[in-house]
Design an enzyme around this catalytic site. Structure first.
Site, PDB file in Angstrom:
ATOM      1  N   GLU A  60       0.813  -1.217   0.000  1.00  0.00           N
ATOM      2  CA  GLU A  60       0.000   0.000   0.000  1.00  0.00           C
ATOM      3  C   GLU A  60       0.844   1.264   0.000  1.00  0.00           C
ATOM      4  OE1 GLU A  60      -0.631  -2.614   1.958  1.00  0.00           O
ATOM      5  OE2 GLU A  60      -2.607  -3.312   1.322  1.00  0.00           O
ATOM      6  N   HIS A 129     -10.912  -4.207  10.112  1.00  0.00           N
ATOM      7  CA  HIS A 129     -11.590  -4.114   8.815  1.00  0.00           C
ATOM      8  C   HIS A 129     -12.945  -3.416   8.934  1.00  0.00           C
ATOM      9  CE1 HIS A 129      -8.539  -6.861   7.326  1.00  0.00           C
ATOM     10  NE2 HIS A 129      -9.069  -6.891   6.130  1.00  0.00           N
TER      11      HIS A 129
END
Ligand code: TPP
Ligand code: MG
Lengths: 331, 327
Positions: A60, A129
Site C-alpha cells: 500500500e 476491517h
C-alpha cells in the site's frame, strides 16, 4: 429513471472519466481481473487493458507513493485502497507527501489523485476491517474528503474527484455497495462543498454523513409520527464543508444532531457541532448533540458490534428529548 | 529441548494435530455455509504440515505470530476446539471473549501473540518479541508466520534488517501457497523470495510445505540454533490452500484451474502423505489412523455443538479492554 447499485455507479464514473481523459488510470490490489473483493471495478480491465488498470503487490505505501509521483508529473491516478483501515499504511505518502506538495512548492506542483476506499462497521469483520477513518484525513490541510451517501452521490462525487486538481479521498460505505438509487444516464457532476437537504423540517436538524444519512432519514420518519418535524442534511463532502446550508438550517430549527460513523471523540461530529455552536450559538435552543461510533475498537461479536454504531432509534430518541427541552447535556 | 520428532508418540501427535486442523476447518466452512458464523473466514486446509511441522518444533514458551489464515497456527500451538469455536462465533468463552473472531483468534497462554488482519502486520511484533528475548536473556524463539503476498510489505525489510544486525532469535516462516487473494505469486513477487532474506545475510531455506517431517526436521534445527544466538532464519514453505481465499470465494476458475486444485488435493495432501508413510513404516495401521480421525471429528462436532449453544458476551463488555485498568 433507472436505478443502479452504488458499486455500478462508481464503476460508471471511473469508466466515463477514463474514456474522457487518457491520463486517468486505476491502481490497487486485485482491481483488474478480480474487480476488487467488492466487485466494484469489474469490466474495467477488459475495456482499458492492464496498462491502465493495474494490479499491484500488497504494497500500500508503495503504490500510494507511485500515485503521488505519477500525479505530480502529469497523470491522474485513482488509487484503490481495499479497506479504509489500510489508510494507516499509506499515511506518510498521503499526508506528508500528497497533501503538502502544492503548498510546499509555492504552488508550482500539484497532485491530482483520487484515493478511493471505504468505511463502515456491522459487517462482522472485527477491529482491523471496520473502521471509519475519514476524520483522520479531513484533519490534514490539502486533502479533500467526499462521503457519498447513495449511488447517485457516489457517481457524481467520483467524477468531480477525478477532475479535481488536488488529492481527494473518497469513502464509500462497504455495506452500501449493493444498494440501488436512481442515477441519470446523462452525465452530471456533484460539486464539492454543497450539502443536500433531503427533507425539510422545523424542529430539529439531523446531519448525517454517508450511510448515516439513511439513519437520519429513518429517524425523521419516526419523529414525524410523534409530530416532530426534522430536517435532514447530507454534507456530501466534509472537506470542504458546506457551512452555509448547515447553519441556515440550524438557525431555522434551533436544534441539531450530527450523526457520523467515525469514532465520536475528536471526530467529524465534533467538528460540525463546534462550527454550529460557534456560528449559530444565539439561535440555538439546545446543545448540539454528537452521535458517532462508540470510542472502542470495533468488536467482532454481533452482540457487541451492533452496540457501537448510531441507530435511527437512538437518533430519534435524542431528537425527542431535545425538542422536549430535557436537560440533555447530561447525556 | 525438542528434537526432530522420531518416536511413535511424536509422529502420531503430528498426525493428530494435522487432522485436528482439517477437522476444525471443515466445521468452520460448514458453519459459514449454514449461515451460523458471522462474517467470513480464511481456511488453512491443505497447509497443515506447515503449522504442525513448525509448532511441534517449539516449546510452550516459544512465541508465534499468526495471520488472517490463522486457525491452523492456533490449533498447532496447542489451542482447544471449544474456545476456538466460541471465538469463531463471537461467544463469551472464546479466546478473545468474542472481540476478535476468526481474524484475531489466538490462544495467548500458549505463546500465540495473535492472528492479524493486516497482511504483514505482525512482522514487527514477532521481531520485537525476539528483541525482548535477547535483551532479557530468555532463550525462547519467535516464529513469524506470513504469506507469500506479505513479502511485498515494506515493514518486512525494515525488521529483517534489524533482526540480522542484532542477531535476533526470530524465524520468518513464509507460507507460499502460490496466491495472494486472486493473484498468482509470480505476478506480484520479483526474483526469489529467499533471496530477499539472503540480501540481509539471513540464512534462508526453501522446503516442501506438504512434508511435515521435512518441515519439522528443518525447523527443529533452526530453533535450536536460534536459541544459541545464531538467528535470525528465513524459511519459505511451498504449500497450497484448498479452499478459496476466503469461504465466500467459490468460483475460482478465473484465477486457478480445477486441475491444479485436484492435483494438489490428490497427490500432495499433507495428511494423506504422512498417513501413508506412517502405515508403510509400520508405525500405525490404517485402522489406527481411521480411529484417530474419528475421535478428532467427534471432538470437533462436540465443540461446535457447545459453541452454538454458548452465550454471547454481555453488552457491558463492549467498552471493556480498551485499556488495561488496574484493579
Ligand atoms: C495491509 C493489507 N493489505 C491488503 C489486505 C487484504 N488481503 C487480505 S489477505 C490478502 C492476501 C494475502 O496473501 P498471502 O500473504 O499470500 O496470504 P494467503 O492469503 O495466501 O494465506 C490480502 C490482499 C490486508 N488484509 N492487509
Ligand atoms: Mg499466499
Amino acid at each position: 429513471m433507472r436505478s443502479i447499485t452504488l458499486s455500478q455507479a462508481v464503476n460508471e464514473a471511473i469508466a466515463e472519466e477514463m474514456r474522457r481523459d487518457e491520463t486517468v488510470f486505476l491502481i490497487g490490489e486485485d482491481v483488474a481481473e478480480a474487480g476488487t473483493p467488492f466487485k466494484v471495478t469489474s469490466g474495467l480491465v477488459e475495456e482499458f487493458g492492464t496498462g491502465r488498470v493495474i494490479d499491484t503487490p500488497i504494497a500500500e505505501q508503495g503504490f500510494m507513493g507511485l500515485a503521488v509521483g505519477a500525479a505530480m508529473t502529469g497523470a491522474r491516478p485513482i488509487v484503490d485502497l481495499m479497506f479504509g483501515d489500510f489508510l494507516f499504511l499509506v499515511m506518510d505518502q498521503l499526508c506528508n507527501q500528497a497533501a503538502k506538495t502544492h503548498y510546499m512548492s509555492g504552488g508550482k506542483l500539484n497532485v491530482p489523485l483520487v484515493l478511493r476506499t471505504n468505511l463502515g462497521a456491522t459487517r462482522r469483520s472485527a477491529a482491523q476491517h471496520s473502521q471509519s477513518l475519514h476524520a483522520l484525513v479531513a484533519h490534514i490541510p490539502g486533502l479533500k474528503v467526499a462521503m457519498p451517501s447513495s449511488a447517485y452521490e457516489a457517481k457524481g462525487l467520483m467524477k468531480t474527484a477525478i477532475r479535481d486538481d488536488n488529492p481527494v479521498v473518497i469513502f464509500e460505505d462497504k455495506l452500501m455497495y449493493q444498494d440501488k438509487a436512481e442515477v441519470p444516464e446523462d452525465e452530471y457532476l456533484i460539486p464539492f462543498g454543497e450539502a443536500k437537504v433531503l427533507r425539510e423540517g422545523r424542529d430539529v436538524t439531523l446531519i448525517g454523513t454517508s450511510s448515516m444519512r439513511q439513519v437520519c432519514e429513518a429517524a425523521a420518519a419516526m419523529l414525524e409520527a410523534d409530530g416532530i418535524s426534522a430536517e435532514v442534511i447530507d454534507p456530501r463532502t466534509i472537506s470542504p464543508l458546506d457551512e452555509a446550508t448547515i447553519l441556515g438550517s440550524v438557525k431555522k430549527t434551533t436544534r441539531a444532531i450530527v450523526v457520523d460513523e467515525g469514532h465520536q471523540n475528536f471526530g467529524t461530529t465534533a467538528e460540525i457541532a463546534a462550527r454550529i455552536s460557534e456560528k449559530a450559538f444565539y439561535h440555538l435552543d439546545a446543545p448540539v448533540i454528537r452521535m458517532g461510533a462508540m470510542d472502542v475498537p470495533i468488536p467482532f461479536s454481533p452482540a457487541l458490534e451492533d452496540l457501537t454504531v448510531p441507530t435511527a432509534e437512538k437518533v430519534a430518541e435524542n431528537a425527542r428529548r431535545l425538542v422536549a427541552g430535557e436537560l440533555i447535556h447530561a447525556l | 529441548m525438542a528434537d526432530a520428532k522420531t518416536n511413535t508418540e511424536d509422529y502420531l501427535q503430528m498426525y493428530r494435530q494435522m487432522v485436528r486442523i482439517r477437522a476444525f476447518e471443515d466445521n468452520a466452512n460448514q458453519l459459514y455455509l449454514d449461515a451460523k458464523m458471522p462474517g467470513l473466514t480464511h481456511m488453512y486446509s491443505g497447509e497443515e504440515a506447515v503449522a504442525v511441522g513448525i509448532c511441534e518444533a517449539l516449546e510452550v514458551t516459544d512465541k508465534i505470530t499468526s495471520t488472517h489464515r490463522g486457525h491452523g497456527h492456533c490449533v498447532a500451538k496447542g489451542a482447544a476446539f471449544k474456545e476456538m469455536f466460541c471465538e469463531l462465533l463471537g461467544k463469551e468463552e472464546g479466546y478473545c471473549r468474542g472481540k476478535g473472531g476468526s481474524m484475531h483468534i489466538a490462544d495467548q497462554s500458549n505463546g500465540n501473540l495473535g492472528a492479524n488482519a493486516i497482511v504483514g502486520g505482525s512482522m514487527g511484533i514477532a521481531t520485537g518479541s525476539a528483541l525482548r528475548a535477547k535483551m532479557q536473556g530468555s532463550d525462547d524463539v519467535t516464529v513469524c508466520f506470513f504469506g507469500d503476498g506479505a513479502t511485498a510489505q515494506g515493514l518486512m525489510y525494515e525488521v529483517m534488517n534489524m533482526a540480522a544486525l542484532w542477531k535476533l532469535p526470530v524465524i520468518y516462516a513464509c507460507e507460499n501457497n502460490g496466491y495472494s487473494e486472486y493473484t498468482k505469486t509470480d505476478e506480484i513477487a520479483a526474483g526469489e523470495i529467499t533471496a530477499r532474506a539472503e540480501a540481509f545475510g539471513i540464512e534462508a531455506h526453501q522446503v516442501d510445505g506438504q512434508d511435515v517431517l521435512a518441515v519439522n526436521k528443518l525447523t527443529t534445527d533452526l530453533v535450536q540454533r536460534a536459541r544459541k544466538g545464531e538467528g535470525p532464519f528465513f524459511i519459505e514453505l511451498m504449500t497450497y490452500r484448498y479452499h478459496g481465499h476466503h469461504v465466500g470465494d467459490i468460483n475460482r476458475t478465473y484465477y486457478r484451474t480445477k486441475d491444479e486444485e485436484a492435483e494438489w488435493k490428490t497427490k500432495r495432501d499433507p495428511i494423506k502423505l504422512f498417513g501413508d508413510w506412517l502405515t508403510s513404516e509400520g508405525i500405525a495401521s490404517e485402522d489406527d489412523l481411521a480411529a484417530l480421525g474419528e475421535g478428532v471429528r467427534q471432538e470437533a462436532a462436540d465443540a461446535v455443538t457447545y459453541a452454538l449453544a454458548a452465550p454471547y458476551p454481555d453488552g457491558s463488555e463492549v467498552d471493556m479492554h480498551v485499556f488495561l485498568e488496574k484493579t
